[in-house]
Design a protein around this motif. Sequence first.
Motif, PDB file in Angstrom:
ATOM      1  N   ILE A 103       5.559  26.731   5.814  1.00 33.01           N
ATOM      2  CA  ILE A 103       6.218  27.948   5.319  1.00 33.01           C
ATOM      3  C   ILE A 103       5.177  29.004   4.959  1.00 33.01           C
ATOM      4  O   ILE A 103       5.322  30.184   5.308  1.00 33.01           O
ATOM      5  CB  ILE A 103       7.124  27.623   4.117  1.00 33.01           C
ATOM      6  N   ASP A 104       4.111  28.577   4.279  1.00 34.35           N
ATOM      7  CA  ASP A 104       3.044  29.520   3.915  1.00 34.35           C
ATOM      8  C   ASP A 104       2.425  30.152   5.153  1.00 34.35           C
ATOM      9  O   ASP A 104       2.139  31.354   5.173  1.00 34.35           O
ATOM     10  CB  ASP A 104       1.964  28.814   3.084  1.00 34.35           C
ATOM     11  N   LYS A 105       2.230  29.368   6.211  1.00 36.95           N
ATOM     12  CA  LYS A 105       1.659  29.884   7.471  1.00 36.95           C
ATOM     13  C   LYS A 105       2.621  30.886   8.108  1.00 36.95           C
ATOM     14  O   LYS A 105       2.194  31.939   8.597  1.00 36.95           O
ATOM     15  CB  LYS A 105       1.361  28.719   8.419  1.00 36.95           C
ATOM     16  N   LEU A 109       1.868  34.785   8.943  1.00 35.25           N
ATOM     17  CA  LEU A 109       2.054  35.381  10.274  1.00 35.25           C
ATOM     18  C   LEU A 109       3.009  36.574  10.212  1.00 35.25           C
ATOM     19  O   LEU A 109       2.775  37.603  10.846  1.00 35.25           O
ATOM     20  CB  LEU A 109       2.576  34.328  11.260  1.00 35.25           C
ATOM     21  N   ALA A 110       4.081  36.451   9.438  1.00 32.71           N
ATOM     22  CA  ALA A 110       5.049  37.546   9.308  1.00 32.71           C
ATOM     23  C   ALA A 110       4.415  38.758   8.656  1.00 32.71           C
ATOM     24  O   ALA A 110       4.693  39.904   9.036  1.00 32.71           O
ATOM     25  CB  ALA A 110       6.270  37.084   8.515  1.00 32.71           C
ATOM     26  N   ALA A 111       3.554  38.527   7.678  1.00 33.28           N
ATOM     27  CA  ALA A 111       2.895  39.640   6.984  1.00 33.28           C
ATOM     28  C   ALA A 111       1.953  40.404   7.907  1.00 33.28           C
ATOM     29  O   ALA A 111       1.677  41.586   7.691  1.00 33.28           O
ATOM     30  CB  ALA A 111       2.133  39.125   5.770  1.00 33.28           C
ATOM     31  N   ALA A 112       1.484  39.740   8.965  1.00 34.83           N
ATOM     32  CA  ALA A 112       0.551  40.381   9.897  1.00 34.83           C
ATOM     33  C   ALA A 112       1.262  41.210  10.962  1.00 34.83           C
ATOM     34  O   ALA A 112       0.626  41.985  11.671  1.00 34.83           O
ATOM     35  CB  ALA A 112      -0.323  39.320  10.564  1.00 34.83           C
ATOM     36  N   ILE A 113       2.575  41.079  11.067  1.00 34.28           N
ATOM     37  CA  ILE A 113       3.330  41.835  12.076  1.00 34.28           C
ATOM     38  C   ILE A 113       3.448  43.278  11.622  1.00 34.28           C
ATOM     39  O   ILE A 113       3.863  43.553  10.496  1.00 34.28           O
ATOM     40  CB  ILE A 113       4.731  41.216  12.295  1.00 34.28           C
TER      41      ILE A 113
END
Length: 123
Positions: A103-105, A109-113
């Motif tokens: 979940i943390d990963k 990844l979502a924050a980098a979009i």
Amino acid sequence: MVSAIIMFDVTSRLTYKNVPTWHRDISWVCENILVVLCGNKVNVKNRQVKAKSVTYHRKEYYFEKPFLYLARKIAGNMDLKFVEEIALVPADVTIDVAAQQKIDKEIELAAAIPLPDGYDDNM
């Protein structure tokens, strides 16, 4: 119906000053969203945002009223009432470390979009 609660800290004027920006950002991402504004820490003596200075709202609510309002709007039933239940001892919870890492990963990844074209932090 999509809904959100915007919460600000009454012990911090800065959080209340951010409410219009948060509302604008939420509304930009989710059109026609139902938003309820809540101030937390209202029982703290060192209150920086007084009730009379809160102008970004329609009504003064107590803790349960914003949730009841949202539930009524979502259900389409303005007569809906909350019914009290006895407090139960919470179940023991075991956290799966591998699942939490996954979940943390995913969050990372979502924050980098990047945000969609046309979004401007300085709107």
